[in-house]
Design a protein around this motif. Structure first.
Motif, PDB file in Angstrom:
ATOM      1  N   LEU A  40       0.017  -1.373   0.034  1.00 45.24           N
ATOM      2  CA  LEU A  40      -0.385   0.646   0.068  1.00 45.24           C
ATOM      3  C   LEU A  40       0.773   1.105  -0.222  1.00 45.24           C
ATOM      4  O   LEU A  40       0.069   2.102  -0.751  1.00 45.24           O
ATOM      5  N   THR A  41       1.827   0.779   0.777  1.00 45.99           N
ATOM      6  CA  THR A  41       2.586   2.427   0.771  1.00 45.99           C
ATOM      7  C   THR A  41       3.374   2.490  -0.470  1.00 45.99           C
ATOM      8  O   THR A  41       3.486   3.649  -1.823  1.00 45.99           O
ATOM      9  N   LEU A  42       4.161   0.942  -1.778  1.00 50.45           N
ATOM     10  CA  LEU A  42       4.442   1.344  -2.490  1.00 50.45           C
ATOM     11  C   LEU A  42       2.935   1.848  -2.995  1.00 50.45           C
ATOM     12  O   LEU A  42       3.480   3.039  -4.646  1.00 50.45           O
ATOM     13  N   ALA A  43       2.111   1.712  -3.219  1.00 49.60           N
ATOM     14  CA  ALA A  43       0.584   1.864  -4.797  1.00 49.60           C
ATOM     15  C   ALA A  43       0.395   3.139  -3.561  1.00 49.60           C
ATOM     16  O   ALA A  43       0.366   4.077  -5.155  1.00 49.60           O
ATOM     17  N   LYS A  44       0.387   3.766  -2.630  1.00 53.26           N
ATOM     18  CA  LYS A  44       0.344   5.533  -2.452  1.00 53.26           C
ATOM     19  C   LYS A  44       1.100   6.731  -2.837  1.00 53.26           C
ATOM     20  O   LYS A  44       1.615   6.870  -3.620  1.00 53.26           O
ATOM     21  N   ASP A 103     -11.531  16.446 -12.959  1.00 54.42           N
ATOM     22  CA  ASP A 103     -12.137  15.020 -13.146  1.00 54.42           C
ATOM     23  C   ASP A 103     -10.227  14.282 -12.378  1.00 54.42           C
ATOM     24  O   ASP A 103     -10.440  13.485 -11.290  1.00 54.42           O
ATOM     25  N   ALA A 104      -9.618  15.221 -12.663  1.00 55.20           N
ATOM     26  CA  ALA A 104      -8.667  14.454 -11.318  1.00 55.20           C
ATOM     27  C   ALA A 104      -8.272  14.450 -10.334  1.00 55.20           C
ATOM     28  O   ALA A 104      -8.048  13.931  -9.452  1.00 55.20           O
ATOM     29  N   GLU A 105      -9.152  16.257  -9.635  1.00 47.64           N
ATOM     30  CA  GLU A 105      -8.884  15.816  -8.214  1.00 47.64           C
ATOM     31  C   GLU A 105     -10.016  15.109  -7.930  1.00 47.64           C
ATOM     32  O   GLU A 105      -9.245  14.272  -6.590  1.00 47.64           O
ATOM     33  N   ALA A 106     -10.649  14.738  -8.448  1.00 51.23           N
ATOM     34  CA  ALA A 106     -11.688  14.288  -7.963  1.00 51.23           C
ATOM     35  C   ALA A 106     -11.077  11.997  -7.400  1.00 51.23           C
ATOM     36  O   ALA A 106     -11.348  11.862  -6.502  1.00 51.23           O
ATOM     37  N   TRP A 107     -10.186  12.185  -9.015  1.00 49.84           N
ATOM     38  CA  TRP A 107     -10.264  11.036  -8.945  1.00 49.84           C
ATOM     39  C   TRP A 107      -8.913  10.593  -8.019  1.00 49.84           C
ATOM     40  O   TRP A 107      -9.127   9.683  -7.310  1.00 49.84           O
ATOM     41  N   PHE A 108      -7.954  11.693  -7.455  1.00 43.45           N
ATOM     42  CA  PHE A 108      -7.167  11.798  -6.802  1.00 43.45           C
ATOM     43  C   PHE A 108      -8.154  11.690  -5.316  1.00 43.45           C
ATOM     44  O   PHE A 108      -7.139  11.163  -4.656  1.00 43.45           O
ATOM     45  N   ILE A 109      -9.006  12.501  -5.509  1.00 40.95           N
ATOM     46  CA  ILE A 109      -9.038  12.616  -3.409  1.00 40.95           C
ATOM     47  C   ILE A 109     -10.051  11.008  -3.865  1.00 40.95           C
ATOM     48  O   ILE A 109      -9.816  10.236  -2.552  1.00 40.95           O
ATOM     49  N   SER A 110     -11.124  10.747  -4.865  1.00 44.93           N
ATOM     50  CA  SER A 110     -11.338   9.481  -3.927  1.00 44.93           C
ATOM     51  C   SER A 110     -10.113   7.823  -3.517  1.00 44.93           C
ATOM     52  O   SER A 110     -10.321   7.659  -2.453  1.00 44.93           O
ATOM     53  N   ARG A 111      -9.194   7.893  -4.286  1.00 45.23           N
ATOM     54  CA  ARG A 111      -7.610   7.171  -4.622  1.00 45.23           C
ATOM     55  C   ARG A 111      -8.036   7.097  -3.062  1.00 45.23           C
ATOM     56  O   ARG A 111      -7.633   6.374  -2.781  1.00 45.23           O
ATOM     57  N   THR A 112      -7.000   8.970  -2.830  1.00 45.74           N
ATOM     58  CA  THR A 112      -6.739   9.116  -1.636  1.00 45.74           C
ATOM     59  C   THR A 112      -7.019   8.283  -0.457  1.00 45.74           C
ATOM     60  O   THR A 112      -6.476   7.891   0.264  1.00 45.74           O
ATOM     61  N   GLU A 113      -8.501   9.052  -1.052  1.00 42.88           N
ATOM     62  CA  GLU A 113      -9.615   8.305   0.402  1.00 42.88           C
ATOM     63  C   GLU A 113      -9.619   6.844   0.433  1.00 42.88           C
ATOM     64  O   GLU A 113      -9.531   5.997   1.909  1.00 42.88           O
ATOM     65  N   GLU A 114     -10.105   6.088  -0.104  1.00 48.46           N
ATOM     66  CA  GLU A 114      -9.671   4.418   0.189  1.00 48.46           C
ATOM     67  C   GLU A 114      -8.192   4.304   0.275  1.00 48.46           C
ATOM     68  O   GLU A 114      -8.173   3.093   0.798  1.00 48.46           O
ATOM     69  N   LEU A 115      -7.222   4.779  -0.288  1.00 49.83           N
ATOM     70  CA  LEU A 115      -6.021   4.411   0.158  1.00 49.83           C
ATOM     71  C   LEU A 115      -6.296   4.930   2.030  1.00 49.83           C
ATOM     72  O   LEU A 115      -5.654   3.527   2.419  1.00 49.83           O
ATOM     73  N   ASN A 116      -6.247   5.818   2.297  1.00 50.44           N
ATOM     74  CA  ASN A 116      -6.485   6.534   3.573  1.00 50.44           C
ATOM     75  C   ASN A 116      -7.036   5.145   4.790  1.00 50.44           C
ATOM     76  O   ASN A 116      -7.099   4.939   5.653  1.00 50.44           O
ATOM     77  N   ARG A 117      -8.697   4.954   4.190  1.00 51.65           N
ATOM     78  CA  ARG A 117      -9.421   3.743   4.456  1.00 51.65           C
ATOM     79  C   ARG A 117      -8.524   2.906   4.547  1.00 51.65           C
ATOM     80  O   ARG A 117      -8.402   1.957   5.487  1.00 51.65           O
ATOM     81  N   GLU A 118      -8.252   1.747   3.793  1.00 50.66           N
ATOM     82  CA  GLU A 118      -7.583   0.858   3.662  1.00 50.66           C
ATOM     83  C   GLU A 118      -5.817   0.595   4.861  1.00 50.66           C
ATOM     84  O   GLU A 118      -6.232  -0.659   4.955  1.00 50.66           O
ATOM     85  N   VAL A 119      -5.411   1.892   4.328  1.00 47.63           N
ATOM     86  CA  VAL A 119      -4.200   2.257   5.370  1.00 47.63           C
ATOM     87  C   VAL A 119      -5.105   1.948   7.160  1.00 47.63           C
ATOM     88  O   VAL A 119      -4.058   1.347   7.896  1.00 47.63           O
ATOM     89  N   ALA A 120      -6.087   2.810   6.896  1.00 51.05           N
ATOM     90  CA  ALA A 120      -6.555   2.959   8.469  1.00 51.05           C
ATOM     91  C   ALA A 120      -7.380   1.596   9.056  1.00 51.05           C
ATOM     92  O   ALA A 120      -6.705   1.233  10.213  1.00 51.05           O
ATOM     93  N   GLY A 121      -7.399   0.828   7.890  1.00 56.64           N
ATOM     94  CA  GLY A 121      -8.617  -0.836   7.819  1.00 56.64           C
ATOM     95  C   GLY A 121      -6.907  -1.803   8.322  1.00 56.64           C
ATOM     96  O   GLY A 121      -7.095  -2.397   9.384  1.00 56.64           O
ATOM     97  N   ASN A 122      -6.316  -1.155   7.708  1.00 55.87           N
ATOM     98  CA  ASN A 122      -4.750  -2.432   7.857  1.00 55.87           C
ATOM     99  C   ASN A 122      -4.165  -1.842   9.613  1.00 55.87           C
ATOM    100  O   ASN A 122      -4.068  -2.619  10.259  1.00 55.87           O
ATOM    101  N   THR A 123      -3.888  -0.098   9.510  1.00 58.02           N
ATOM    102  CA  THR A 123      -3.494  -0.348  11.046  1.00 58.02           C
ATOM    103  C   THR A 123      -4.048  -0.833  11.401  1.00 58.02           C
ATOM    104  O   THR A 123      -3.719  -1.083  13.072  1.00 58.02           O
ATOM    105  N   GLU A 124      -5.822  -0.776  12.027  1.00 60.86           N
ATOM    106  CA  GLU A 124      -6.417  -1.282  13.653  1.00 60.86           C
ATOM    107  C   GLU A 124      -5.960  -2.412  13.515  1.00 60.86           C
ATOM    108  O   GLU A 124      -6.418  -3.085  14.580  1.00 60.86           O
ATOM    109  N   GLN A 125      -6.309  -2.875  12.314  1.00 54.38           N
ATOM    110  CA  GLN A 125      -6.153  -4.863  11.808  1.00 54.38           C
ATOM    111  C   GLN A 125      -4.863  -4.980  12.774  1.00 54.38           C
ATOM    112  O   GLN A 125      -4.228  -5.857  13.468  1.00 54.38           O
TER     113      GLN A 125
END
Length: 302
Positions: free
Chosen positions: A106-110, A179-201
């Motif tokens: 995930l860090t590499l993807a980020k 569009d780029a900002e929306a894609w970037f924000i959605s992708r960032t939020e998704e990554l943040n959610r994944e990172v938060a879930g993985n951090t919590e796990q």
């Protein structure tokens, strides 16, 4: 008369010998005959006490053996629990390692997404720069044409055309930027959610590992205590077996001694009975001879 006198002498001698023999038999019977029976009652009491002690020791030994079996079963149970907890710990560590790899991915993807965002920003800046250059070129071209056409005749409204083209380019650029900002924000939020879930796990896994380590330490301490208690019980059992083995050997020796004494007493009693029977046989033969001599004398008198 001589024969009668000899018979009378013999009879008197036999009577005297019989009397002496009876006296001797009586004295011998009084002195060496079977006297009062030995009192072995105190030995019986001692034997009963020793039997009760042996029975109590056997019961205590059985209790100790049962405690050792229970301790062995408890140790096996703790060993099974320890192996289960160890396997669970290994699986949790494997999951943590997997989550770490996922976190690294995930860090590499980020990082890749940040690089892409930077490249998009650069591309957007490049597009803006090209747009501005095109607008400046068009303005220059339109300015030259206006100067020529002003002299000849009224031309087309190029300012309006340029305005429409500028507005279209701006709308397209704004749309691309959004569009780029929306894609970037959605992708960032998704990554943040994944990172938060993985951090919590990861935190949950760390807490579980900590609990498992604490439980493992407690089980190891309890296992060591059970092993020490088992060793103490085994040493106590060995000492008890040795002590009661010595006592049992002493009791067996005492019983063997008593049995030997009883055998000797029985042999003495049988020997005395045989001697007494022999003496009674001799007495009976002497009495028969005396009766024979008396009958002969009575026949001579008749």
């Amino acid at each position: 008369n001589d024969r009668l006198a000899s018979y009378l002498d013999k009879v008197r001698a036999l009577e005297e010998a019989n009397g002496d023999l009876e006296v001797k038999i009586r004295d011998w019977y009084q002195k060496q005959g079977p006297g009062p029976a030995h009192d072995y009652s105190h030995y019986f009491k001692t034997i009963e006490e020793l039997r009760e002690k042996i029975l109590g020791a056997t019961i205590e030994n059985s209790k100790i053996v049962l405690q050792i079996d229970n301790a062995r079963l408890a140790a096996d149970d703790f060993r099974t629990k320890f192996e289960t907890e160890q396997a669970m710990r290994m699986s949790v560590e494997a999951d943590i390692n997997g989550l770490r790899r996922v976190l690294d991915e995930l860090t590499l993807a980020k990082s890749d997404l940040e690089i892409q965002i930077e490249s998009l920003k650069e591309e957007l800046a490049y597009l803006k720069k090209n747009h501005e250059e095109e607008i400046s070129v068009l303005r220059g071209q339109v300015g030259g044409q206006v100067s020529v056409e002003v002299d000849s005749a009224p031309g087309i409204d190029l300012a309006k055309i340029l305005g429409d083209m500028r507005s279209q380019y701006e709308v397209m650029a704004e749309k691309n930027r959004k569009d780029a900002e929306a894609w970037f924000i959605s992708r960032t939020e998704e990554l943040n959610r994944e990172v938060a879930g993985n951090t919590e796990q990861l935190q949950i896994s760390k807490s579980e590992v900590t609990d498992l380590r604490r439980t493992l330490q407690g089980l190891e301490i309890e296992l060591q205590s059970q092993l020490s208690m088992k060793a103490a019980l085994e040493s106590t059992l060995a000492e008890t077996e040795a002590r009661f083995g010595v006592q049992l050997a002493q009791i067996q020796t005492l019983i063997s001694t008593l049995e030997a004494q009883l055998s000797e007493v029985r042999a003495d009693t049988e020997r005395q009975n045989q001697e007494y029977q022999q003496l009674m046989d001799v007495k009976s033969r002497l009495e028969q001879e005396i009766a024979t001599y008396r009958s002969l004398l009575e026949g001579q008198d008749a």
